[in-house]
Design an enzyme around this catalytic site. Sequence first.
Site, PDB file in Angstrom:
ATOM      1  N   ASP A 514       0.702  -1.174  -0.007  1.00  0.00           N
ATOM      2  CA  ASP A 514       0.006   0.188   0.018  1.00  0.00           C
ATOM      3  C   ASP A 514       0.852   1.254   0.049  1.00  0.00           C
ATOM      4  O   ASP A 514       0.455   2.316   0.713  1.00  0.00           O
ATOM      5  CB  ASP A 514      -0.907  -0.052   1.181  1.00  0.00           C
ATOM      6  CG  ASP A 514      -2.076  -0.985   1.315  1.00  0.00           C
ATOM      7  OD1 ASP A 514      -1.894  -1.858   0.295  1.00  0.00           O
ATOM      8  OD2 ASP A 514      -2.936  -0.744   1.683  1.00  0.00           O
ATOM      9  N   ASP A 541      -0.801  -4.404  -3.817  1.00  0.00           N
ATOM     10  CA  ASP A 541      -1.595  -3.292  -4.100  1.00  0.00           C
ATOM     11  C   ASP A 541      -0.997  -1.843  -3.610  1.00  0.00           C
ATOM     12  O   ASP A 541      -1.655  -1.064  -3.103  1.00  0.00           O
ATOM     13  CB  ASP A 541      -2.952  -3.387  -2.907  1.00  0.00           C
ATOM     14  CG  ASP A 541      -3.663  -4.842  -2.889  1.00  0.00           C
ATOM     15  OD1 ASP A 541      -3.471  -5.339  -4.070  1.00  0.00           O
ATOM     16  OD2 ASP A 541      -3.980  -5.295  -1.861  1.00  0.00           O
TER      17      ASP A 541
END
Length: 684
Positions: A514, A541
Amino acid sequence: MRSTPRTARHRRPQRVLAIGVPLALAASGVLAYGSVFGLGPGDEERAAAAEAPAGATVAADGFASVNALGQNGTYGGRGGRTVTVKTLADLEKYAAASEPYVIVVAGEISMAPVGKEIKVASDKTIIGSGTLGHIVGGGFFLGQGVHNVIIRNLTIRDSYQGVWNDKEHDFDAIQMDGAHHVWIDHNDLRRTADGLIDVRKDSTYVTVSWNRLSNANKAFGIGWTPNLVTDITIHHNWIRETEQRNPSTDNAAHAHLYNNFMEDAAGTSIKSSYSNYARGRTRMLLENSYFQGMNNPVIRDATAALVQRGNIFSGTSGRNENGGGAAFDPKQYYGYTLDAAGNVPALVKSKAGPRGSVGTAAASTAAATRTLTVAKDGSGQYKTVQAAVDAVPADNPSRVVISVKPGTYRETVNVPASKPHITIQGSGASRKDTVIVYGNAAGMRKPDGSGTYGTPGSATVAIRSDDSQLRNLTVSNDFDEAANQSLNGHQAVALLTTADKVVLHGLIVTGDQDTLELESAAKDKPGRVYVTNSYIVGNVDFIFGRATAVIDRSVITLKKRWNGTSAGYITAPSTQAGRNGILINRSTINGDVSASSFYLGRNWHPGGDTAADPQATVRDSTLSAAIKRTPWTDMGGFSWKGDRFAEYMNTGPGAGPKSTDRPHLTEPQAASQEVSDWLGNWTP
């Protein structure tokens, strides 16, 4: 992938030119602020060392913005010295100089003899000071190889010698023979002895915009060569009371004409013989323009390709033609936005021609832009970046630049929504010189005992204010996953944005899971982010969120996980329905990871949100062998095939052919998924 790769003579323009850094520096990885060419020699008594006047640092749009022939867009003398001229001798001297100059014309300059055309050298901006800049009885000449020239906000007039269709005096307002990357903008051109503008002898990458052209036999001619070389954009011009060549376009490779107003006023002695003319083998696209009272408004040779779209004809007569096959798609070369044709007359009447606010002293702008300095060693105004942010008053009306000296700043930085127009930029020669780093993670407890940080709260830098920028920095989250395996929540954001019109330029953004979170302030709020010339590093991600985000001309580096394994996902969009998601454009995906170990992305429906419609498009990019053959996958029980994921014209070992598991955009779909479609009416 298609079996035959697309070929193009042009590269699309890099928007870095529109946000203040010449591409030559960006390509080298060195970001500089201020002068990039240095000062010209001598004449200090006439030259202003201060910044250029209002409107003198803007870069061109249209074909003049395209990177080609060794020139990256058109930005004129930006970065060179600013001089103010009021005499013909000074104007000639600086226009012909080898150094870049911004030349401000602050009075009426008469040509001697009448018809004189001032020779202009490369890397020049010639701009009128408000409405004061008049060139009387002559004009400008740009010769073979001259490039990167802007002529803006001037009135060029009155070389007329008493003969309407003058064959004896070739006195143009602006003539170019073999020049390239030229922008003619917001001028008033009238009453010349021949044509107002001539774009001749293979001149190319030219944009003519927002001008008033009037009271002459010919508005302008383009081409006059057997070669298919000239690329030209003509938009938002008011062409009135000119008999012919409005314009005439001969053997132009690409002529894009849009949102122009051609007017033959009733009750005058001037009668139009024709307006737009596609001659020879010209390829012309003519759209959303307005023709009032013109005779033969649109004509073409049988050998020309001319496509009309959305034009309005009022009180016209005679030939109005199109055909000859497809012309071209301008969006292959640059982005643009059309105004409704019905609005064009009022729009160009009110906005075309010289503006009083352009070319004037930059003192008011300089005063409005406040600079705060940060240095760890105490040599600046503040020792931490957050202290400088805190010093900016709420609702600041104009830009505040926080200039951060080289060093490593171990802190978190939060720019609140109440403080727009903030730029945080490193002042070092490299983006590596200035580092903002911290190590919070989602599952870590806050020091005040109020709970855990959560994913957004873990950010090292959070930009929550509209129209804000980060430049020439490294932003890092160095949370140690290996040492915190018992922690529930390893998301560790380096950079968070929750605002609209955010520019991230020349950055390194690095983390693991992230890394880069791109959001909007709320589901119903826009959140446009433009990332360019940057490096983004992560593994799971690591480009994610619901923002409308463009990752352009950047490098996305895949990183192994904490235990040395190779597996991950690049994007996790959570786009709201009806909005655009993540666009990766003209970028490179690489990294020291195993082959076929990373997905391009997966579909994030936060909290099981069925209204979300995640979107990610990866186009015109180079993919390493790390990308899986089936590059998209499901997330949270939602099938990615029910959302919006696609590729277009990617290359490299990680690229692959179209299949049901690997969607590719069609050509029409790709035309509506450009950078300009993501950014809308915002030009960073």
